[in-house]
Design an enzyme around this catalytic site. Structure first.
Site, short mmCIF file in Angstrom:
data_model
loop_
_atom_site.label_atom_id
_atom_site.label_comp_id
_atom_site.label_asym_id
_atom_site.label_seq_id
_atom_site.Cartn_x
_atom_site.Cartn_y
_atom_site.Cartn_z
N ASN A 9 0.45 -1.06 0.74
CA ASN A 9 0.13 0.02 0.17
C ASN A 9 1.30 0.86 -0.02
O ASN A 9 1.64 1.40 1.14
CB ASN A 9 -0.89 0.13 1.51
CG ASN A 9 -1.85 1.17 1.51
OD1 ASN A 9 -1.55 2.04 0.82
ND2 ASN A 9 -2.15 1.42 2.59
N LYS A 11 0.19 4.14 -0.36
CA LYS A 11 -0.52 5.26 0.16
C LYS A 11 -0.47 6.28 -0.50
O LYS A 11 -0.35 6.53 -1.70
CB LYS A 11 0.12 5.60 1.82
CG LYS A 11 -0.09 4.45 2.89
CD LYS A 11 -0.27 5.02 3.89
CE LYS A 11 -0.20 3.74 4.69
NZ LYS A 11 -0.59 3.54 6.20
N HIS A 94 -9.72 1.64 4.10
CA HIS A 94 -8.72 1.17 5.45
C HIS A 94 -8.92 2.39 6.43
O HIS A 94 -9.57 3.07 5.99
CB HIS A 94 -7.63 2.51 4.69
CG HIS A 94 -6.04 2.44 4.98
ND1 HIS A 94 -6.16 3.17 5.43
CD2 HIS A 94 -4.91 1.52 4.69
CE1 HIS A 94 -4.37 2.78 6.11
NE2 HIS A 94 -3.78 2.13 5.51
N GLU A 96 -7.24 4.76 7.48
CA GLU A 96 -6.60 6.27 7.40
C GLU A 96 -7.83 7.27 6.41
O GLU A 96 -8.07 7.61 6.91
CB GLU A 96 -5.44 6.94 6.26
CG GLU A 96 -4.13 6.15 6.79
CD GLU A 96 -2.82 5.56 5.82
OE1 GLU A 96 -2.83 5.67 5.47
OE2 GLU A 96 -1.91 5.24 7.31
N GLU A 166 -6.08 -4.83 10.02
CA GLU A 166 -5.34 -3.65 10.71
C GLU A 166 -5.16 -3.54 12.19
O GLU A 166 -5.82 -1.97 11.74
CB GLU A 166 -5.25 -2.30 9.47
CG GLU A 166 -4.69 -3.40 8.28
CD GLU A 166 -3.23 -2.45 6.79
OE1 GLU A 166 -2.85 -2.57 6.79
OE2 GLU A 166 -5.14 -1.75 6.76
N GLY A 172 2.08 2.09 10.52
CA GLY A 172 3.59 3.16 10.53
C GLY A 172 3.85 3.83 12.09
O GLY A 172 4.28 5.19 11.39
N SER A 212 2.95 -1.91 10.37
CA SER A 212 4.32 -2.09 10.38
C SER A 212 5.63 -3.70 10.22
O SER A 212 6.17 -3.27 11.40
CB SER A 212 4.51 -2.05 12.40
OG SER A 212 4.38 -0.03 12.16
P1 PGA Z 1 2.74 0.14 7.79
O1 PGA Z 1 1.07 0.83 6.86
O2 PGA Z 1 2.93 -0.95 6.67
O3 PGA Z 1 2.96 1.65 7.69
O4 PGA Z 1 2.39 0.36 9.05
C1 PGA Z 1 0.36 -0.77 6.69
C2 PGA Z 1 -1.17 0.02 6.11
O5 PGA Z 1 -1.29 0.99 6.62
O6 PGA Z 1 -1.56 -0.67 5.36
#
Ligand code: PGA
Length: 255
Positions: A9, A11, A94, A96, A166, A172, A212
């Protein structure tokens, strides 16, 4: 048999030059089978990536989609538009988008319904925030998210669905769920699906962990019984680290 599935992903990262550089390098590194791999990129790079990955098994995904067929929805992208350019999968819900852009369980459900019966595989994201986990309410949150998302969705569609667990507190942050925490929730997601549908559907649905995941922790998380792969943010931005994670999932390597 569920095929392991690793999706990157990206982003809101990368320029077109960086997309080309990634794809050229990643194609050189990519020589595994027995595993499904996708990159979910910003909309503006989807056509470019489809072209760069053409002739390879690497899939291309979107990070969001709108639930209306068409209309006066400035800034939105429809399922038909994604189909038009041959997008393979699409992230839905997601955290976010839930946090910053007003995504709700209801809109997630509408999006899944719109993607149902298309060739685009939805990657449904669920996961609790840190305070819910601190209060021991993580299962309650994920249970609600899964049930609301799947309202009215047929069992055959759920078999082809990908659910990414998640935990928001792990995205993140560098703070990964322990393999036990990840396994526990992914197994719980299968139980929720078994209750909503049946054991066959629960067995077939693909469940990823995200939050992460890095080359140094991917193996122990993704070796868990109910975890079929990962949704990888930061570590999917470099071809080497993304490739390392794919290796750890045990795809068969062809030299
Ligand atoms: P990350 O993001 O691996 O940077 O924690 C995962 C995601 O948001 O899908």
């Amino acid at each position: 048999m569920r095929l392991p599935f690793i999706a990157g992903n990206w982003k809101m990262f990368k320029s077109s030059g960086e997309v080309v550089a990634f794809a050229e390098e990643f194609k050189k590194l990519y020589n595994v089978t027995g595993i499904k791999v996708a990159i979910c990129a910003p909309f503006v790079y989807l056509v470019l990536l489809k072209n760069l990955f053409s002739g390879t098994p690497i899939k291309v995904g979107a990070q969001n989609v709108h639930f209306a067929d068409e209309g006066a929805y400035t800034g939105e992208i429809s399922v038909a538009m994604l189909q038009d350019i041959g997008v393979d999968c699409c992230i839905v819900g997601h955290s976010e988008r839930r946090e910053y852009f007003g995504e709700t369980d209801k809109t997630v459900n509408l999006k899944l319904k719109k993607l149902e019966n298309t060739e685009i595989t939805p990657i449904l994201c669920v996961g609790e925030k840190g305070d819910a986990r601190d209060k021991g309410k993580e299962v309650m949150v994920v249970d609600r998210q899964v049930k609301e998302a799947l309202k009215g969705i047929e069992s055959d569609s759920v078999k082809k669905l990908v659910i990414a667990y998640e935990p928001v507190w792990a995205i993140g942050t560098g703070r990964t769920a322990t393999p036990e925490q990840a396994q526990e929730m992914c197994s719980c997601i299968r139980k929720i699906i078994a209750n909503l549908y049946d054991y066959g559907v629960a067995r077939d649905v693909t469940v990823q962990y995200g939050g992460s995941v890095k080359p140094d922790n991917a193996a122990e998380i993704m070796n868990q019984e109910d975890i079929d792969g990962g949704l990888i943010g930061g570590a999917s931005l470099s071809p080497e680290s993304f490739r390392n994670i794919i290796d750890l999932l045990g795809g068969q390597r062809h030299e």
